[in-house]
Design a protein around this motif. Sequence first.
Motif, mmCIF file in Angstrom:
data_model
loop_
_atom_site.group_PDB
_atom_site.id
_atom_site.type_symbol
_atom_site.label_atom_id
_atom_site.label_comp_id
_atom_site.label_asym_id
_atom_site.label_seq_id
_atom_site.Cartn_x
_atom_site.Cartn_y
_atom_site.Cartn_z
ATOM 1 N N ASN A 31 -9.821 -77.109 -82.951
ATOM 2 C CA ASN A 31 -7.986 -76.633 -82.276
ATOM 3 C C ASN A 31 -7.525 -76.441 -83.391
ATOM 4 N N ALA A 32 -7.782 -77.049 -84.562
ATOM 5 C CA ALA A 32 -6.955 -76.858 -86.123
ATOM 6 C C ALA A 32 -7.250 -75.469 -86.158
ATOM 7 N N VAL A 33 -8.212 -74.697 -85.655
ATOM 8 C CA VAL A 33 -8.812 -73.714 -86.933
ATOM 9 C C VAL A 33 -8.142 -72.699 -85.968
ATOM 10 N N SER A 34 -7.798 -73.072 -84.568
ATOM 11 C CA SER A 34 -7.753 -71.976 -83.198
ATOM 12 C C SER A 34 -5.546 -72.171 -83.829
ATOM 13 N N ALA A 35 -5.367 -73.340 -84.184
ATOM 14 C CA ALA A 35 -3.880 -73.482 -84.366
ATOM 15 C C ALA A 35 -3.526 -72.331 -85.550
ATOM 16 N N VAL A 36 -4.416 -72.467 -86.711
ATOM 17 C CA VAL A 36 -4.107 -71.728 -87.592
ATOM 18 C C VAL A 36 -3.906 -70.366 -87.437
ATOM 19 N N VAL A 37 -4.414 -70.475 -87.003
ATOM 20 C CA VAL A 37 -4.936 -67.756 -86.546
ATOM 21 C C VAL A 37 -3.926 -67.656 -85.148
#
Length: 514
Positions: A42-48
């Motif tokens: 979720n955090a990586v997707s959020a940053v994208v």
Amino acid sequence: MSSIATTAFPAAPDPSARALTRKCDTTGLNVCLDAERFIKLNAVSAVVFLLIGGLAAILLALTRWQAVHLLRVDWFYRILTLHGLNMLIFWILFFEVAILYFACTTPLNARLFSARVAWAGFAQMIIGALMVNYIILKGQADVLMTSYLPLLAHPLFYLGIILVATGTLTGVFNYFATLHVAKRDRTYEGSVPLVTYGATAAAIIAVVTLLHGAIVMIPTFTHAMGWTAQPDPMWYRMIWWGLGHQSQQVNVCAMVAVWYLIGQLATGARPINETVCRTAFLLYVLFINIASAHHLLVDPGVGSTWKIWNTSYAMYLAVLASMIHGFTVPASVELAMREKGHTQGLFGWVKALPWRNPAFAGALLSLLIFGFIGGITGVTLGTQQINIIAHNTLRITGHFHATVVGGTTLAFMALAYYVIPLIFQRDFIWRAAARLQPWLFGGGILLVSLGMSFAGSLGVPRRIYDIDASGAYGAAAHLMLGVMGLGAILAVTGLLLFVVLCVGTLLCGERTHG
């Protein structure tokens, strides 16, 4: 930068719980391995999605800055739609789900209720978000984030938003189920930590918010498919704001929880009176949803009695909660610093604060920008008489860029400086740049918000591609739009630096022992 106080949370009492966890040698915290996986996703997707929204932001700012006026009119509204959905919905919701999975496991020494439920929620969210972005860039959803009827987008636009909403609700269900299991198994003693309490308030508001989204988007989707008649546009507008503005109240609760957490991790600060702080979160749950309606104060579909109650009573009870948090967080930090011996003069403790810690600097800037710019403008714009004058001007966007971007986004960025070493087990690269990043981003957003607010006070409308055509605006308005544009350049530079730091750390950061 990666050190976190080992006394922040209780030790895990159950040996069987540790079988599915790892203990971080640096922080002393027990991390649930299932939760860790979904915090990462979720955090990586959020940053994208933050990156997508940030790139869209600079294009929009350089278009509204009339001296540059970058985009064509069709691409302006397309990119405006892309920016709104990615920054206000996707970036925020994905990161908030990551926060929820952290808050219900690590502070409570608990295990995530169900990895399968977490996969189901994440899959819905990522498919929905990609679907929405694809349709927008294809030019079949130039309807802005609000997508007011009778404007109509491709059916996949609405279906994608529905999937994001249902996926987030699935994640919230997993959060509450984990809380139940932790309580049942007695993985912690006493009351839940304040960060978990704040996250719970955010989750409760999220349920109400996302149900509004489902209620308004499902009939709009069936209408776009040609299966049902068009919903009433006035009904759509009122129900949509149950999603649109209440979602920002989820952000407020999550942001405040982050303030308390970072204050404790960076300085050892504990709230002076936790009962008062928890009561303030309760005020959010009871009143902030009701009071989050300044977009409807000029709407003929809402009666005057409701508007008077909203602007004269409910709003101030919600504002009281923010004032409690806004004073309690700095007071608890001051007390912690004075207890450490920094008692020289009235402000000696301020000099001793961990300014070189980007997490602390980001959280403090978040509190100041949200409180002094976002909060004050929110109260004034929530007054019916002023709202009638300012509602469709850039003052509105100046307000929510201070709250959502200067407040929430900056707080989430600050949290990442702790989360990445803890969850990804890598230490940050390029520490000098990391120390600069919150100031660069925060300073840029401050200029954006002030430029928008003053331009709006001079009558510059929101959502308008070209103000030069009317000839109604003088040099002062153009100056303020220039301030906004310069601020956007600084803020997006800070955003890109944040992305580079995060990606570079994940790829090249020195491994820590977990």
